[in-house]
Design an enzyme around this catalytic site. Structure first.
Site, PDB file in Angstrom:
ATOM      1  N   GLU A 116      35.324 -22.128 112.739  1.00  0.00           N
ATOM      2  CA  GLU A 116      34.855 -22.881 111.558  1.00  0.00           C
ATOM      3  C   GLU A 116      33.616 -23.678 111.929  1.00  0.00           C
ATOM      4  O   GLU A 116      33.289 -23.830 113.114  1.00  0.00           O
ATOM      5  CB  GLU A 116      35.966 -23.794 111.032  1.00  0.00           C
ATOM      6  CG  GLU A 116      37.093 -23.002 110.366  1.00  0.00           C
ATOM      7  CD  GLU A 116      38.211 -23.867 109.789  1.00  0.00           C
ATOM      8  OE1 GLU A 116      38.794 -23.459 108.798  1.00  0.00           O
ATOM      9  OE2 GLU A 116      38.498 -24.935 110.363  1.00  0.00           O
ATOM     10  N   HIS A 238      33.671 -30.542 100.224  1.00  0.00           N
ATOM     11  CA  HIS A 238      33.802 -29.203 100.817  1.00  0.00           C
ATOM     12  C   HIS A 238      32.785 -28.309 100.118  1.00  0.00           C
ATOM     13  O   HIS A 238      32.706 -28.309  98.891  1.00  0.00           O
ATOM     14  CB  HIS A 238      35.220 -28.668 100.625  1.00  0.00           C
ATOM     15  CG  HIS A 238      35.530 -27.505 101.499  1.00  0.00           C
ATOM     16  ND1 HIS A 238      34.947 -26.271 101.312  1.00  0.00           N
ATOM     17  CD2 HIS A 238      36.344 -27.379 102.582  1.00  0.00           C
ATOM     18  CE1 HIS A 238      35.398 -25.434 102.245  1.00  0.00           C
ATOM     19  NE2 HIS A 238      36.246 -26.093 103.028  1.00  0.00           N
ATOM     20  N   ARG A 284      29.800 -29.424 107.728  1.00  0.00           N
ATOM     21  CA  ARG A 284      30.051 -29.399 106.290  1.00  0.00           C
ATOM     22  C   ARG A 284      29.082 -30.206 105.434  1.00  0.00           C
ATOM     23  O   ARG A 284      28.725 -29.807 104.339  1.00  0.00           O
ATOM     24  CB  ARG A 284      31.435 -29.985 106.043  1.00  0.00           C
ATOM     25  CG  ARG A 284      32.364 -28.970 105.565  1.00  0.00           C
ATOM     26  CD  ARG A 284      33.701 -29.535 105.421  1.00  0.00           C
ATOM     27  NE  ARG A 284      34.605 -28.514 105.918  1.00  0.00           N
ATOM     28  CZ  ARG A 284      35.892 -28.654 105.992  1.00  0.00           C
ATOM     29  NH1 ARG A 284      36.436 -29.803 105.648  1.00  0.00           N
ATOM     30  NH2 ARG A 284      36.640 -27.691 106.425  1.00  0.00           N
ATOM     31  N   HIS A 345      36.645 -33.570  98.932  1.00  0.00           N
ATOM     32  CA  HIS A 345      37.675 -32.888  99.726  1.00  0.00           C
ATOM     33  C   HIS A 345      38.432 -33.814 100.666  1.00  0.00           C
ATOM     34  O   HIS A 345      39.630 -33.657 100.864  1.00  0.00           O
ATOM     35  CB  HIS A 345      36.971 -31.794 100.525  1.00  0.00           C
ATOM     36  CG  HIS A 345      37.867 -30.965 101.382  1.00  0.00           C
ATOM     37  ND1 HIS A 345      38.890 -30.202 100.874  1.00  0.00           N
ATOM     38  CD2 HIS A 345      37.905 -30.769 102.733  1.00  0.00           C
ATOM     39  CE1 HIS A 345      39.503 -29.556 101.861  1.00  0.00           C
ATOM     40  NE2 HIS A 345      38.941 -29.905 103.003  1.00  0.00           N
ATOM     41  N   ARG A 380      33.758 -35.418 108.925  1.00  0.00           N
ATOM     42  CA  ARG A 380      34.869 -34.802 109.654  1.00  0.00           C
ATOM     43  C   ARG A 380      34.586 -33.329 109.961  1.00  0.00           C
ATOM     44  O   ARG A 380      34.125 -32.586 109.095  1.00  0.00           O
ATOM     45  CB  ARG A 380      36.151 -34.868 108.817  1.00  0.00           C
ATOM     46  CG  ARG A 380      37.331 -34.172 109.461  1.00  0.00           C
ATOM     47  CD  ARG A 380      38.555 -34.306 108.610  1.00  0.00           C
ATOM     48  NE  ARG A 380      38.448 -33.547 107.377  1.00  0.00           N
ATOM     49  CZ  ARG A 380      38.940 -32.337 107.203  1.00  0.00           C
ATOM     50  NH1 ARG A 380      39.562 -31.714 108.191  1.00  0.00           N
ATOM     51  NH2 ARG A 380      38.829 -31.728 106.042  1.00  0.00           N
TER      52      ARG A 380
HETATM   53  P1  FAD Z   1      49.095 -35.677 102.254  1.00  0.00           P
HETATM   54  O1  FAD Z   1      49.486 -34.376 102.804  1.00  0.00           O
HETATM   55  O2  FAD Z   1      48.030 -35.693 101.225  1.00  0.00           O
HETATM   56  O3  FAD Z   1      50.422 -36.327 101.658  1.00  0.00           O
HETATM   57  C1  FAD Z   1      50.395 -37.523 100.932  1.00  0.00           C
HETATM   58  C2  FAD Z   1      51.816 -37.871 100.551  1.00  0.00           C
HETATM   59  O4  FAD Z   1      51.846 -39.220 100.084  1.00  0.00           O
HETATM   60  C3  FAD Z   1      52.397 -37.033  99.433  1.00  0.00           C
HETATM   61  O5  FAD Z   1      53.750 -36.763  99.733  1.00  0.00           O
HETATM   62  C4  FAD Z   1      52.349 -37.954  98.208  1.00  0.00           C
HETATM   63  O6  FAD Z   1      53.363 -37.717  97.269  1.00  0.00           O
HETATM   64  C5  FAD Z   1      52.592 -39.287  98.887  1.00  0.00           C
HETATM   65  N1  FAD Z   1      52.115 -40.450  98.130  1.00  0.00           N
HETATM   66  C6  FAD Z   1      50.849 -40.796  97.844  1.00  0.00           C
HETATM   67  N2  FAD Z   1      50.833 -41.950  97.146  1.00  0.00           N
HETATM   68  C7  FAD Z   1      52.120 -42.340  96.994  1.00  0.00           C
HETATM   69  C8  FAD Z   1      52.758 -43.410  96.346  1.00  0.00           C
HETATM   70  N3  FAD Z   1      52.083 -44.359  95.683  1.00  0.00           N
HETATM   71  N4  FAD Z   1      54.115 -43.483  96.386  1.00  0.00           N
HETATM   72  C9  FAD Z   1      54.843 -42.531  97.012  1.00  0.00           C
HETATM   73  N5  FAD Z   1      54.289 -41.481  97.639  1.00  0.00           N
HETATM   74  C10 FAD Z   1      52.947 -41.384  97.620  1.00  0.00           C
HETATM   75  N6  FAD Z   1      42.699 -30.228 107.212  1.00  0.00           N
HETATM   76  C11 FAD Z   1      42.762 -29.512 108.359  1.00  0.00           C
HETATM   77  O7  FAD Z   1      42.807 -30.084 109.458  1.00  0.00           O
HETATM   78  N7  FAD Z   1      42.800 -28.152 108.296  1.00  0.00           N
HETATM   79  C12 FAD Z   1      42.761 -27.452 107.131  1.00  0.00           C
HETATM   80  O8  FAD Z   1      42.816 -26.231 107.127  1.00  0.00           O
HETATM   81  C13 FAD Z   1      42.664 -28.191 105.920  1.00  0.00           C
HETATM   82  N8  FAD Z   1      42.591 -27.552 104.735  1.00  0.00           N
HETATM   83  C14 FAD Z   1      42.616 -28.293 103.585  1.00  0.00           C
HETATM   84  C15 FAD Z   1      42.628 -27.632 102.346  1.00  0.00           C
HETATM   85  C16 FAD Z   1      42.726 -28.355 101.173  1.00  0.00           C
HETATM   86  C17 FAD Z   1      42.735 -27.644  99.847  1.00  0.00           C
HETATM   87  C18 FAD Z   1      42.787 -29.779 101.230  1.00  0.00           C
HETATM   88  C19 FAD Z   1      42.885 -30.572  99.964  1.00  0.00           C
HETATM   89  C20 FAD Z   1      42.738 -30.433 102.444  1.00  0.00           C
HETATM   90  C21 FAD Z   1      42.642 -29.702 103.630  1.00  0.00           C
HETATM   91  N9  FAD Z   1      42.611 -30.343 104.867  1.00  0.00           N
HETATM   92  C22 FAD Z   1      42.663 -29.599 106.020  1.00  0.00           C
HETATM   93  C23 FAD Z   1      42.791 -31.781 104.967  1.00  0.00           C
HETATM   94  C24 FAD Z   1      44.262 -32.074 105.304  1.00  0.00           C
HETATM   95  O9  FAD Z   1      45.076 -31.121 104.658  1.00  0.00           O
HETATM   96  C25 FAD Z   1      44.682 -33.465 104.873  1.00  0.00           C
HETATM   97  O10 FAD Z   1      43.760 -34.402 105.342  1.00  0.00           O
HETATM   98  C26 FAD Z   1      46.051 -33.802 105.437  1.00  0.00           C
HETATM   99  O11 FAD Z   1      46.963 -32.785 105.114  1.00  0.00           O
HETATM  100  C27 FAD Z   1      46.533 -35.130 104.911  1.00  0.00           C
HETATM  101  O12 FAD Z   1      47.870 -35.284 105.279  1.00  0.00           O
HETATM  102  P2  FAD Z   1      48.623 -36.640 104.962  1.00  0.00           P
HETATM  103  O13 FAD Z   1      49.993 -36.452 105.514  1.00  0.00           O
HETATM  104  O14 FAD Z   1      47.827 -37.784 105.423  1.00  0.00           O
HETATM  105  O15 FAD Z   1      48.663 -36.724 103.369  1.00  0.00           O
HETATM  106  C1  SIN Z   2      39.122 -25.039 105.077  1.00  0.00           C
HETATM  107  O1  SIN Z   2      39.989 -24.207 105.324  1.00  0.00           O
HETATM  108  O2  SIN Z   2      37.960 -24.764 104.797  1.00  0.00           O
HETATM  109  C2  SIN Z   2      39.513 -26.480 105.124  1.00  0.00           C
HETATM  110  C3  SIN Z   2      39.552 -26.920 106.510  1.00  0.00           C
HETATM  111  C4  SIN Z   2      39.513 -28.410 106.598  1.00  0.00           C
HETATM  112  O3  SIN Z   2      39.325 -29.095 105.596  1.00  0.00           O
HETATM  113  O4  SIN Z   2      39.643 -28.904 107.718  1.00  0.00           O
END
Ligand code: FAD
Ligand code: SIN
Length: 539
Positions: A116, A238, A284, A345, A380
Site C-alpha cells: 500500500e 481516502h 494518501r 476516512h 496516517r
Molecule cells: P471502531 O471500530 O470504529 O469502533 C467504534 C465502536 O465504538 C463501535 O462499537 C461503536 O458502536 C462504539 N461507539 C461509538 N460511540 C459510542 C457511544 N457514544 N456509546 C457507545 N458506543 C459507542 N485501518 C487499517 O489499519 N487497515 C485497513 O485496512 C483499514 N481499512 C479501513 C476501511 C474503512 C472503510 C474504514 C472506515 C476504515 C479503515 N481503516 C483501516 C481504519 C480502521 O478500520 C479504524 O481506524 C479502526 O478500525 C478503528 O477501530 P476502533 O476500535 O478505534 O473503533
Molecule cells: C484501504 O484498504 O485502502 C484502507 C486502509 C487503511 O485505511 O489503512
C-alpha cells in the site's frame, strides 16, 4: 427505579480496540463491553486493506519506522512509532492465536503480504479485501466465550461521570450514563476504570467511508470532562471511494493500487506521476489532493481507478468484496474503470494519551481511533491503524490489570436527571443541523482550506453549538441528538486546530500558508476545565 450497574472496567466501543482490550484484561475482572449499535457497527468491521507488520525477510523495523515518519510529514512521535512497529509481529501472533485467518501466499506456508501507499516493502497482512471482518469475527467469538465480559449492544454513552479523588484532589472517571436505545432508559454504569474505544469522527464530513456512528463521541466526551485533545486538523481523506449516487461512499481499497491499479482522468490519461515520484502509491494526502485538484481543474464529478489489465481471476480472488460491491452498481472491475472520489476516512487527532493509553483524567483510558498517540503525525500511513488499536489495547490492559487492585468502586453517584426536559415535537432541528454541519465541514474545512473558509466555518459552528446546547437542555435525548452534539464539538475542535496551524503539512493544506514551517509542532487544545493530571507524552 432506574438501573444501576457496577463493573471493574467499562469499555465503550466494540471495534478492534475495545474487543482486544476486553480479551487482554485479567479474567477475574468484571467487564462491560458497550456498543451503540450491534457489535460490528464500527469502522473495524469495514477495514479492507489489512494490518501492517514487518514479516518479510528483506524488510526491517527501521524501514517501517522510516516509512511511517515520512508519511507523517515530520509530526510523528518517533518513540511512539518505534513502540508500535516493534510490537507488530507479536500482535500478528496474538491475532493468529485468536483464530484470525490471514491470506497465505502461493506456497500456502507464508502469509501473503500486500502493498500500500507509503510502504517501501510488502508488509500488509490481510484476509483478501475484508481484513476487518476476519479480525472482528474472531475476536467477537472469543469475547462471547468469556464469562467475565457482559455485552451491551444498542447502548449509547451520553457522558462520562467524574468525581474528585479525595486522596489526590484530582478528578477521576467513575463511569458513564448510557442510553438504552431499546427502552429509552438512561442507566448508570459505575466502574473503577473506563476505556473509551469509540472510534473516529469522520462523520463530521458530508462524504465519508465511515459508518454512521463515527461521530467522535469519545473525543467529545473526554474533552467535556477536561482532557486535552491534539491535532484534530489532520482528518484523512481516502483518495478512492466509489462514486455512485446510490452507493454510500464505499471504500475501494488502496491495495488495488498496490497490485497495479492506475488512476485515470476522464479522457483516460494517467496523472499521478505529475504529483509524486511514487505515482499511485504516493502517501494518501498527496493522492487525495491530486485527485481533488484534477477534479476541480477539469470540472468533473469523479476520476477513475483501473485494475482491468490484471487477470480477471486474480482480481476476483484478491478483491472479492470490492468486486461484488461494484457489481451491485453495474461496474465489473475486471473489465470496467471504477469511478472514484475522495471521502473523509480517518481522524489522526484525538484524546492525548500516554504509552499505556492513560489520559489527563485519572482512571480514564482512550485507545484506537479516538486517541492521539503520536503515531500518525500529519498523515496516517495505510494499515497502521489496526496495528495501533491492538498495540494500545495490550498496553492499556496491562496497565489496568496492574492498577486495578488499588482502585475502589465509586459511591453516591446521582442518577440521570430528566425532570426538566420534555419530548421534542421538532426533530427537524436535529436533522437540519446534521446536514448543515456536514456540508459546511466538507465545503470549508475539507481537502483544501483557506483562512476565509475556516472563519466562515468557525462562525457557523458557533451558531450551531448554541442552538444544539439549547435543544439538549430542554428536550429528552435520542441517539441522533447525542451524536449531533458530539459532532458539533469535534467539528469545532477541527476548525480551531486548523485555524491555529499557520502552515501546510500532511493532510492540512491551506492556500494562505502553502509552505511547511521549519519546526513541526502538535496542535494541542486545552479545555477550560483541564483535568490537570498532565500525563507524559514525548515527541
Ligand atoms: P471502531 O471500530 O470504529 O469502533 C467504534 C465502536 O465504538 C463501535 O462499537 C461503536 O458502536 C462504539 N461507539 C461509538 N460511540 C459510542 C457511544 N457514544 N456509546 C457507545 N458506543 C459507542 N485501518 C487499517 O489499519 N487497515 C485497513 O485496512 C483499514 N481499512 C479501513 C476501511 C474503512 C472503510 C474504514 C472506515 C476504515 C479503515 N481503516 C483501516 C481504519 C480502521 O478500520 C479504524 O481506524 C479502526 O478500525 C478503528 O477501530 P476502533 O476500535 O478505534 O473503533
Ligand atoms: C484501504 O484498504 O485502502 C484502507 C486502509 C487503511 O485505511 O489503512
Amino acid at each position: 427505579m432506574k438501573q444501576i450497574f457496577q463493573f471493574d472496567v467499562l469499555i465503550i466501543g466494540s471495534g478492534v480496540a475495545g474487543l482486544a482490550c476486553a480479551l487482554k484484561l485479567d479474567k477475574n475482572l468484571s467487564i462491560a463491553l458497550i456498543s451503540k449499535g450491534s457489535l460490528v457497527d464500527g469502522s473495524s468491521w469495514l477495514a479492507q486493506g489489512g494490518i501492517a507488520a514487518v514479516l518479510d525477510e528483506e524488510d526491517s523495523i527501521e524501514a517501517h519506522v522510516d516509512d511511517t515518519l515520512i508519511a507523517g510529514d515530520g509530526l510523528c512521535h518517533k518513540d511512539t512509532v518505534k513502540f508500535v512497529v516493534e510490537n507488530g509481529q507479536k500482535t500478528i501472533r496474538w491475532l493468529v492465536d485468536q483464530g484470525v485467518l490471514f491470506t497465505k501466499d502461493k506456497s500456502n506456508k507464508n502469509f501473503h503480504l500486500g502493498q500500500e501507499g507509503g510502504h517501501s516493502f510488502r508488509r500488509i497482512l490481510h484476509s483478501a479485501d475484508a481484513t476487518g471482518k476476519a479480525i472482528t469475527r474472531a475476536l467477537i467469538q472469543k469475547v462471547k466465550e468469556a464469562s467475565n465480559i457482559q455485552i451491551f449492544e444498542e447502548h449509547c454513552a451520553v457522558d462520562l461521570i467524574t468525581q474528585e479523588d479525595s486522596t489526590t484532589n484530582r478528578m477521576k472517571c467513575v463511569g458513564s450514563y448510557l442510553l438504552n436505545l431499546k427502552s429509552s432508559e438512561i442507566g448508570l454504569f459505575q466502574a473503577k476504570t473506563v476505556v473509551l474505544a469509540s472510534g473516529g469522527a469522520s462523520k463530521a464530513y458530508l462524504y465519508t467511508s465511515n459508518p454512521d456512528g463515527a461521530s467522535g463521541d469519545g473525543i467529545a466526551m473526554a474533552w467535556r470532562k477536561g482532557c486535552r485533545i491534539a491535532n484534530m486538523e489532520f482528518n484523512q481523506f481516502h483518495p478512492t471511494c466509489l462514486f455512485n449516487a446510490d452507493a454510500k461512499s464505499s471504500l475501494i481499497t488502496e491495495a488495488i493500487r498496490g497490485e497495479g491499479g492506475i488512476l485515470l482522468l476522464p479522457n483516460g490519461e494517467r496523472f499521478m506521476n505529475k504529483f509524486h515520484k511514487d505515482g499511485e502509491l504516493a502517501p494518501r494526502d498527496v493522492v487525495a489532493r491530486a485527485i481533488d485538484h484534477e477534479m476541480k481543474r477539469i470540472g468533473c464529478d469523479c476520476l477513475y481507478l483501473d485494475i482491468s489489465h490484471r487477470e480477471s481471476s486474480f482480481i476476483r480472488e484478491s478483491f472479492p468484496n470490492v468486486y461484488e460491491e461494484c457489481l451491485k452498481y453495474g461496474i465489473d472491475i475486471t473489465k470496467d474503470k471504477i469511478p472514484v472520489v475522495p471521502a473523509a476516512h480517518y481522524t489522526c487527532g484525538g484524546v492525548i494519551v500516554s504509552k499505556d493509553g492513560q489520559t489527563d483524567l485519572s482512571n480514564l483510558y482512550v485507545i484506537g481511533e479516538s486517541s492521539f498517540t503520536g503515531l500518525h503525525g500529519a498523515n496516517r500511513m495505510a494499515s497502521n491503524s489496526l496495528l495501533e488499536c491492538l498495540v494500545y489495547a495490550e498496553s492499556s490492559a496491562s496497565s489496568i490489570n496492574y492498577r486495578l487492585p488499588e482502585i475502589s468502586l465509586p459511591f453516591e453517584i446521582p442518577q440521570w436527571d430528566e425532570s426538566r426536559v420534555i419530548h421534542s415535537d421538532e426533530n427537524v432541528v436535529i436533522s437540519h443541523n446534521w446536514d448543515e454541519l456536514r456540508r459546511f465541514m466538507w465545503d470549508y474545512v475539507g481537502i483544501v482550506r483557506t483562512k476565509k473558509r475556516l472563519l466562515r466555518a468557525a462562525n457557523r459552528i458557533e451558531l450551531l453549538q448554541n442552538e444544539i446546547q439549547e435543544f439538549y437542555k430542554n428536550f429528552s435525548i435520542s441517539r441522533d441528538l447525542i451524536e449531533l452534539r458530539n459532532l458539533a464539538s469535534v467539528s469545532q475542535l477541527i476548525i480551531k486546530s486548523a485555524q491555529q496551524r499557520k502552515e501546510s503539512r500532511g493532510l492540512h493544506y491551506t492556500i494562505d500558508f502553502p509552505d511547511k514551517s521549519k519546526f513541526a509542532k502538535d496542535t494541542i487544545l486545552v479545555p477550560v476545565n483541564f483535568a490537570g493530571q498532565e500525563i507524559f507524552i514525548s515527541s
